[in-house]
Design a protein around this motif. Structure first.
Motif, PDB file in Angstrom:
ATOM      1  N   VAL A 394       0.845  -1.208   0.000  1.00 33.46           N
ATOM      2  CA  VAL A 394       0.000   0.000   0.000  1.00 33.46           C
ATOM      3  C   VAL A 394       0.875   1.250   0.000  1.00 33.46           C
ATOM      4  O   VAL A 394       0.616   2.201  -0.742  1.00 33.46           O
ATOM      5  N   MET A 446      -5.960   5.653 -10.130  1.00 36.61           N
ATOM      6  CA  MET A 446      -6.908   4.638  -9.643  1.00 36.61           C
ATOM      7  C   MET A 446      -6.168   3.720  -8.683  1.00 36.61           C
ATOM      8  O   MET A 446      -5.464   2.810  -9.112  1.00 36.61           O
ATOM      9  N   PRO A 447      -6.288   3.941  -7.382  1.00 34.49           N
ATOM     10  CA  PRO A 447      -5.535   3.103  -6.444  1.00 34.49           C
ATOM     11  C   PRO A 447      -6.008   1.645  -6.513  1.00 34.49           C
ATOM     12  O   PRO A 447      -7.201   1.376  -6.401  1.00 34.49           O
ATOM     13  N   PHE A 450      -6.988   0.234  -2.860  1.00 36.90           N
ATOM     14  CA  PHE A 450      -8.186   0.766  -2.212  1.00 36.90           C
ATOM     15  C   PHE A 450      -9.428   0.116  -2.818  1.00 36.90           C
ATOM     16  O   PHE A 450      -9.482  -0.122  -4.020  1.00 36.90           O
ATOM     17  N   ASP A 451     -10.426  -0.130  -2.005  1.00 39.28           N
ATOM     18  CA  ASP A 451     -11.706  -0.651  -2.482  1.00 39.28           C
ATOM     19  C   ASP A 451     -12.669   0.519  -2.592  1.00 39.28           C
ATOM     20  O   ASP A 451     -12.947   1.200  -1.589  1.00 39.28           O
ATOM     21  N   ASN A 452     -13.178   0.754  -3.787  1.00 40.59           N
ATOM     22  CA  ASN A 452     -14.165   1.807  -3.991  1.00 40.59           C
ATOM     23  C   ASN A 452     -15.476   1.258  -4.548  1.00 40.59           C
ATOM     24  O   ASN A 452     -16.237   1.970  -5.186  1.00 40.59           O
ATOM     25  N   GLU A 465     -10.856  -6.571   3.724  1.00 41.88           N
ATOM     26  CA  GLU A 465     -10.250  -5.303   4.149  1.00 41.88           C
ATOM     27  C   GLU A 465      -8.882  -5.146   3.504  1.00 41.88           C
ATOM     28  O   GLU A 465      -8.378  -6.035   2.820  1.00 41.88           O
ATOM     29  N   ILE A 466      -8.294  -4.004   3.748  1.00 41.73           N
ATOM     30  CA  ILE A 466      -7.120  -3.638   2.957  1.00 41.73           C
ATOM     31  C   ILE A 466      -5.923  -4.558   3.189  1.00 41.73           C
ATOM     32  O   ILE A 466      -5.159  -4.828   2.264  1.00 41.73           O
ATOM     33  N   ARG A 469      -6.384  -7.570   1.060  1.00 40.03           N
ATOM     34  CA  ARG A 469      -6.332  -7.163  -0.340  1.00 40.03           C
ATOM     35  C   ARG A 469      -4.875  -6.939  -0.761  1.00 40.03           C
ATOM     36  O   ARG A 469      -4.445  -7.398  -1.818  1.00 40.03           O
TER      37      ARG A 469
END
Lengths: 515, 515
Positions: A394, A446-447, A450-452, A465-466, A469
């Protein structure tokens, strides 16, 4: 198939392939255009400079090292016992020969990176005695874990270096580790790397390995690695660090001159005086690099923290650390030397929101302060006690986002964008417009970590969760890793050197000890 | 006991009490001294201004509202259908009467806060259809949940407002909510608050309630609340928002003129042209406030995001949002009007590291951009779909940290700090030095929501991550909450007004509908 056909049909497919294939190409060394945060005016800079110089002249600074003391005497400094009093004229004259910028040469020339002025690089964290691994377990690391981090460093586009002991390889004797670490940095990545400074002899080994990799003469004129020399704040430099510094500087390789600031514990409990002390410390070491070898590259460094009143532990992401970064940037530019700071620090025990806040706050300040050598830019958590694989992934993406921000706004499609506004008009939408389709990916980061998605989608995908991921991304990267080619003769020579030195250096009793 | 005795013995005990008792005193409205990040030069600012003015002149902007269209005609604008073409001379003349700064008057004058220029305030998030509650459960909120957030807003020192519908009270009919929300904002906190703009009539109700609380005449000369008016980007303002704007502006109460930017979807896919459009939109609404009432306070606003290519959802913490903030700040200062942005946005589904990175990256950019009205500064997660109690607590502390950073370095104990360096000398330590003991707490921010203990200590204390820790702080705060005194006559008049309007406004079928 004709060229025209190929370029037409293959063209679109080719573009799609480019868009979907993971791109591990390293970003060029960052060139910043975003203006910097400079909280001091000219007079305050001079006041701080004067305070630091007065410290060096009147309080003096301790060099716990007979060679350095002799060097300083020869250089014209007043030396009393271990204490060296440095006249500001002497300091200014010495630091004036430090190059204000230079280029790191990697074994793959496509990975060379300029440093200094408006040029910055991101370097992973190092020195963690623990890791949180691919299963998020906290444990002592091995040489295989270190290799994993070197591979990730090789593949993550915003990291410009494979550093050195990202994690401590506990499965090897301390006395041999620097050899294995250096070999791993070189072997698993073709980016620039850092050199161990755990002792003067270890530093010499690193220099020898660099000479094997690049050639003895090449080192004389090309910075290829970086050694870190920590100060013992307040106002002490020790023999180990000074010896390692000599090993690097005499071979013309850059060192970080890094006072180690635990704000309030080993500095005054106040931001500006703390910077005055740190600045004096950094200047004294920078000056000494030029006593060792005039013109050798050197980097104004520091490790910055404020300490917790509850635990005494170093904290991260606090406002004072940001302010100190802004000020130190101004001082380094005043002296016209490149400077180093730490990029993505966290004090959390897990990769929780605390780690996110701390790291982003630190990284942001670092970008606004204009740091050149952004170390500890990925993986650092638990005040440096562990390197987290998830956080490493990350943070590396955060570096890519910071990179984009530091490049500043792009004006190159201003007219096309304005034309799109006219085309779309009030109440329209842009997603179908050619300008959007042409520019969307380039325009907006566009990360991947990250979850969008919507909560419904997120639930359907298992409420990831991150941490999980990011670990998935790490596993995927490692499955795609391709070792960069290394000249077999050089590889053999490096392995021979490691083997010879391991025979020469006693390993007994050193296994699994920390230092 | 004599005065001397009391002050001597009580003095130390008193200081200790001050240090250990939780301090809920609101921080004064922030005065920033930290220099701002301004990526545009004069020429680029003029280029952007010119582009926005050309949009208003040549593309025009839609006002879907007969009253506004008639107003614009009277003001001398060219109106064709719903499209209004605004000459730059007219725009400049109109916005010139917007106050560049003003003071929000709270019902407790000690909580008044200046806004504009170098003065900024932090305002909690609003509008969440869900909350993550004191047990971290995600569910629809009630009026009791809203009251809880108003109580926390009242107690958290860096929050300068209790806002309005931080969460949507689903247990009350939509048509009555604005009354209950406004009453809750007023009742549970004596800080300034926001006013609902969900319809022109609702906005009138808010104005009436403000008149009851402050007096009709007082409103004429004192800003006491804030209405938000979102634009429908690109280039459309609708009847609901314009009607609410009129309700506020004609009573001389400030509105946020907020284009709602989903970068790439309703703007060009490029940072600079997107700001050109947003700027045109904001200018048109700012100008309209002055058509409504010359001299009425108004705030250059926006909601800023870039959209995910995967989900179309708004993202937070991306580099383009930071760049747009920097640029918008420059434009607002160019027009000499106060401006609003969003402080601590997150797109994560839980309070994980993603939320931390996103929020800290956003807040940092906001501080460096010099925003005045920092809305959505606490609680925002899941792209605004929920307000998290845990995040609310942590964000509020982050605001306090950002506040400290924005104040810039303090030079007031520079000489004392330098004297401490001389006292301590090389190799010494500072913890026992009087300057340290005197200044430590003031010098270094100690985040309460962050854990900086050793892993051993952390394990011994039950491996508490930040969400649980923050929820513990929230529970403690709520247990200590004391409702601020409200004049009983005013309280009764407000309740009477709410009761009367609830009788007048049909509630049927409106329960539990979203809008």
């Amino acid at each position: 198939m004709s060229v025209a056909q190929r370029s037409r049909s293959g063209g679109r497919a080719g573009r799609r392939a480019i868009r979907t294939a993971p791109d591990h190409t390293m970003l060029p060394g960052l060139r910043r255009t975003l203006p910097l945060c400079e909280p001091m005016d000219e007079e305050q800079i001079r006041k701080l400079d004067d305070a630091s110089m007065a410290i060096l002249e009147e309080v003096g600074i301790v060099f716990r090292d007979p060679i350095a003391l002799a060097d300083w005497k020869r250089a014209g400094a007043k030396v009393e016992g271990e204490r060296v009093y440095l006249d500001r004229g002497l300091v200014r004259e010495l630091i004036s020969s430090i190059p204000s910028s230079f280029t790191y040469h990697a074994r793959n020339p496509a990975k060379n990176v300029p440093l200094g002025g408006d040029r910055s690089i991101f370097v992973p964290m190092t020195g963690a005695p623990f890791l949180r691994d691919l299963d998020n377990e906290r444990r002592n690391p091995t040489l295989a874990d270190l290799a994993m981090f070197h591979k990730l460093s090789h593949m993550l586009p915003a990291l410009h270096s494979s550093a050195h002991h990202i994690v401590e390889p506990y499965d090897h004797p301390i006395s041999h580790r620097h050899l294995r670490i250096t070999y791993s940095s070189i072997k698993h990545s073709d980016k620039t790397f850092m050199g161990m400074t755990t002792s003067p002899k270890n530093a010499e080994d690193v220099m020898e390995m660099c000479a094997i990799l690049f050639g003895e003469d090449y080192l004389e004129t090309h910075p290829v690695t970086t050694g870190n020399c920590n100060g013992n704040s307040p106002l002490v430099w020790d023999e180990t660090m000074l010896g390692a510094m000599r090993a690097f500087s005499k071979r013309n390789q850059p060192v970080l001159c890094s006072p180690f600031v635990l704000g309030g514990a080993n500095t005054p409990a106040s931001v500006v005086p703390a910077v005055a002390q740190l600045n004096a410390e950094a200047l004294s070491a920078l000056a000494y690099t030029q006593v060792i070898r005039k013109g050798a590259p050197a980097i104004y460094g520091h490790y910055l923290s404020t300490v917790s009143m509850k635990s005494g532990a170093p904290m991260a992401g606090t406002p004072e650390i940001s302010l100190m970064n802004f000020m130190i940037g101004q001082m380094a530019r005043f002296y016209d030397v490149p400077w180093r700071t730490s990029g993505s620090l966290g004090g959390a025990k897990t990769f929780d929101a605390q780690a996110g806040y701390e790291s982003a706050a630190t990284l942001s300040a670092v970008i606004h302060s204009g740091a050149n050598y952004i170390w500890h830019a990925a993986g650092w958590n638990e005040a440096g006690m562990h390197c987290s694989v998830a956080k490493f992934i990350v943070d590396a993406e955060q570096c890519a986002m910071a990179y984009r921000m530091a490049e500043g706004p792009r004006w190159d499609d201003f007219d096309e964008g304005l034309a799109a506004i006219r085309d779309v008009g009030p109440g329209g939408h842009y997603l179908g417009h050619p300008h959007t389709q042409e520019n969307f990916q380039r325009a907006f980061f566009m990360p991947e970590t990250f979850d969008n998605n919507s909560i419904e989608q997120w639930k359907a995908e298992g409420e990831v969760e991150i941490t999980e991921r990011a670990l998935g991304i790490a596993r995927k990267l490692l499955s795609e890793y391709q070792e960069p080619a290394l000249d077999p003769a050089k590889n053999e020579a490096l392995l021979d050197y490691v083997a010879r030195r391991e025979r020469e250096i006693p390993a007994a009793d050193a296994l699994n000890q920390d230092y």
